[in-house]
Write an enzyme that holds these catalytic residues in place. Structure first.
Site, mmCIF file in Angstrom:
data_model
loop_
_atom_site.group_PDB
_atom_site.id
_atom_site.type_symbol
_atom_site.label_atom_id
_atom_site.label_comp_id
_atom_site.label_asym_id
_atom_site.label_seq_id
_atom_site.Cartn_x
_atom_site.Cartn_y
_atom_site.Cartn_z
ATOM 1 C CE LYS A 1 -2.856 2.896 -2.654
ATOM 2 N NZ LYS A 1 -3.488 3.001 -1.316
ATOM 3 C CD GLU B 1 -6.839 4.967 -0.951
ATOM 4 O OE1 GLU B 1 -6.268 3.940 -1.350
ATOM 5 O OE2 GLU B 1 -6.313 5.784 -0.153
ATOM 6 C CB CYS C 1 -3.561 6.859 -1.068
ATOM 7 S SG CYS C 1 -3.459 7.112 0.729
#
Length: 265
Positions: free
Chosen positions: A114, A41, A154
């Site tokens: 995301k 990321e 994440c």
């Protein structure tokens, strides 16, 4: 057997420098035999402030970051999962934190924005991704030669319902920039849990070190097998984690403990 690799970086505010680092490390992974490689990321930029990435946001299909990823996939003949990069959003001053996937011909074949945005406050340490990022809306996956690959980023790791929504995957990837505080407490146990409950491999590619902006990320990029065993790990610093996906082992886990078939909800 399929060889895969996770690239670990300590990204800087300098996009050109980060691209050069990614080029070197992806080259190392390909030279080691990896046919699928994932970047972490925020690999193209970890700015001095959260808003710095907004100035580097690209339009889909155009920009130096996307050009670099396409070229790397094509040059090495690999599947490249591009960690995340900032893409332009409809909201002024905010970006989408996006994973783009490239096939061995350098074509963009999948995209995931995301969904879950990190927020954390403990003492002097505070993060709020929602200040500069617009959340995605759709679950992401793609079909690789060895099976379905689920896409997550994440903080998504804390939301198991996202992974169930992907369907049955052979591999789940987790590019990340976990903080050292939360990573040391939860990173490995969450990765192993996602592998165990979904009975698939999990490949996590992390930021791993102290960045120029003072943020310390946890690292520990790793490959976890469907039984929850960590097969390879890099604790800190730049580098590459490599390992093998064994379809026979995956099938054996699902056959001996058919938890996915036993689901009721």
């Amino acid at each position: 057997m399929t060889s895969v690799a996770a690239v670990q970086m300590v990204s800087t505010p300098d996009v050109a420098h980060n691209i050069a680092t990614a080029r070197r490390l992806v080259g190392e992974a390909a030279a080691a035999g990896a046919t699928l490689v994932t970047l972490p990321e925020y690999w193209p930029i970890m700015g001095m402030s959260d808003v710095d990435k907004v100035a580097h946001a690209e339009q889909p299909g155009s920009g130096i970051i996307q050009d670099a990823m396409a070229a790397l996939a094509r040059e090495h003949g690999i599947w490249l999962i591009g960690g995340t990069l900032p893409l332009v959003s409809a909201d002024a001053g905010k970006v989408l934190n996006t994973t783009l996937v490239y096939d061995p011909q350098g074509r963009n074949v999948s995209r995931y924005d995301k969904i879950h945005l990190f927020g954390f406050t403990k003492g002097s340490e505070s993060y709020d991704e929602a200040r500069t990022i617009v959340p995605g809306q759709a679950v992401g996956s793609f079909e690789a030669p060895f099976g379905r690959v689920g896409l997550s980023v994440c903080y998504d790791l804390r939301f198991p319902e996202l992974y169930r929504a992907m369907g049955e995957c052979a591999l789940i990837v987790v590019p990340a920039a976990f903080t050292h505080t939360t990573g040391s407490a939860h990173w490995e146990v969450l990765l192993r849990a996602r592998a165990i409950e979904n009975q698939c491999y999990v490949l996590a590619s992390a930021q791993g070190g102290t960045h120029q902006n003072g943020r310390r990320t946890f690292g520990h990029s790793m490959l976890v097998d469907p039984w929850g065993e960590v097969k390879a790990v890099l604790r800190e610093g730049e580098g590459v984690v490599t390992g093998e996906l064994d379809p026979a082992f995956l099938a054996g886990v699902r056959e001996s403990l058919p938890a996915l078939r036993h689901r009721k909800l």
